[in-house]
Write an enzyme that holds these catalytic residues in place. Structure first.
Site, PDB file in Angstrom:
ATOM      1  CG  HIS A 199      -0.021   1.163  -5.537  1.00 45.14           C
ATOM      2  ND1 HIS A 199      -1.546   0.763  -5.502  1.00 45.14           N
ATOM      3  CD2 HIS A 199       0.248   1.565  -6.861  1.00 45.14           C
ATOM      4  CE1 HIS A 199      -1.964   1.116  -6.478  1.00 45.14           C
ATOM      5  NE2 HIS A 199      -1.021   1.782  -7.230  1.00 45.14           N
ATOM      6  CG  HIS A 218      -1.725   1.138   1.441  1.00 44.91           C
ATOM      7  ND1 HIS A 218      -2.743   1.668   0.746  1.00 44.91           N
ATOM      8  CD2 HIS A 218      -1.477   2.289   2.161  1.00 44.91           C
ATOM      9  CE1 HIS A 218      -3.134   2.759   1.113  1.00 44.91           C
ATOM     10  NE2 HIS A 218      -2.381   3.207   2.079  1.00 44.91           N
TER      11      HIS A 218
END
Length: 268
Positions: A149, A146
């Protein structure tokens, strides 16, 4: 400000390839200086590092209304980006396989450049996803995948809007904005509470969609590099290398969550 070949010195900082930037977007908000990018990224990483320690002292929040409003806003923003990139590239008869860059001030070309600026801004707004995880104590969602990204996409989008908001860049931008329309539609529905859980059976397919996006991106970049597309080859190669870890990370995420029967887990 001193110039050194293809570098520009900002104070004591040498700025690579400053003479290659797109003159149309150079002075747009949060584009010109790398220090803006560095400061925003540093604040994001500090939130990731210290936010959970601070939030753990308090009860987790539900935040259904902010979650729904943010997700809906992101659906609308990505829809705008997709429409602008798709319709303007069609109006200009852009090639899907290989479109040379154009530094043009024609209306459709400026629509594409502006769409890339909004694409870049959308990646800043996506940092709110992380803040929501922290405030809601969704520690499991605060994964390396997460954070990597969100932070890396922010930097990549700044590079795109500063140097190549034109040409074949539109392909990956169009695909990514379409995926985000679907993804944030899911988030908006999930924020509405338990009554809507029965409509969210397609959660696992969000990861499949992400994997398809990366696979299509790699195939497209591969053919563009192979044919010596008249876009900066270094930019294409960097994007290709950048996408490979996502295939591995999202593939591992899918296998861990859906490869064997597991209890249904909420994304948010």
């Amino acid at each position: 400000m001193a110039h050194h070949g293809n570098e520009t010195t900002i104070g004591s900082y040498r700025y690579p390839f400053e003479d290659l930037v797109d003159e149309r977007t150079r002075t747009w908000p949060l584009v010109e200086s790398p220090w803006n990018v560095a400061a925003i990224l540093a604040l994001y990483l500090l939130m990731v590092l210290f936010g959970p320690k601070w939030a753990a002292r308090y009860k987790p929040l539900q935040l259904r209304v902010p979650l729904f409003c943010h997700s809906l806003a992101m659906v609308l923003l990505n829809a705008h980006i997709w429409v602008e990139l798709f319709t303007a590239s069609r109006a200009l008869d852009y090639s899907f396989a290989c479109q040379p860059c154009r530094v043009s001030y024609s209306p459709h070309e400026m629509r594409i450049a502006a769409a890339f600026w909004w694409f870049y801004i959308s990646k800043i707004l996506e940092f709110a996803d992380t803040a929501f995880f922290i405030l809601r104590h969704k520690w499991r969602q605060l994964s390396f995948l997460h954070v990597y990204h969100h932070s890396s996409m922010f930097v990549m989008c700044w590079i795109t809007v500063k140097w190549l908001p034109t040409g074949s860049s539109y392909v990956l931008g169009t695909i990514n904005s379409l995926v985000h329309i679907i993804m944030y539609s899911y988030y908006a529905m999930s924020a509405l509470g338990p009554r809507f859980q029965k409509f969210l059976w397609w959660k696992r397919y969000l990861t499949v969609l992400q994997l398809i996006q990366f696979a299509v991106g790699l195939l497209w970049l591969g053919q563009a590099i192979a044919r010596g597309c008249a876009v900066d080859t270094g930019f294409l190669f960097v994007n290709f290398v950048y996408l490979v870890p996502f295939v591995i990370l999202f593939g591992r995420f899918y296998r861990n969550n859906y490869g064997t029967p597991v209890e249904s887990k909420k994304i948010k």
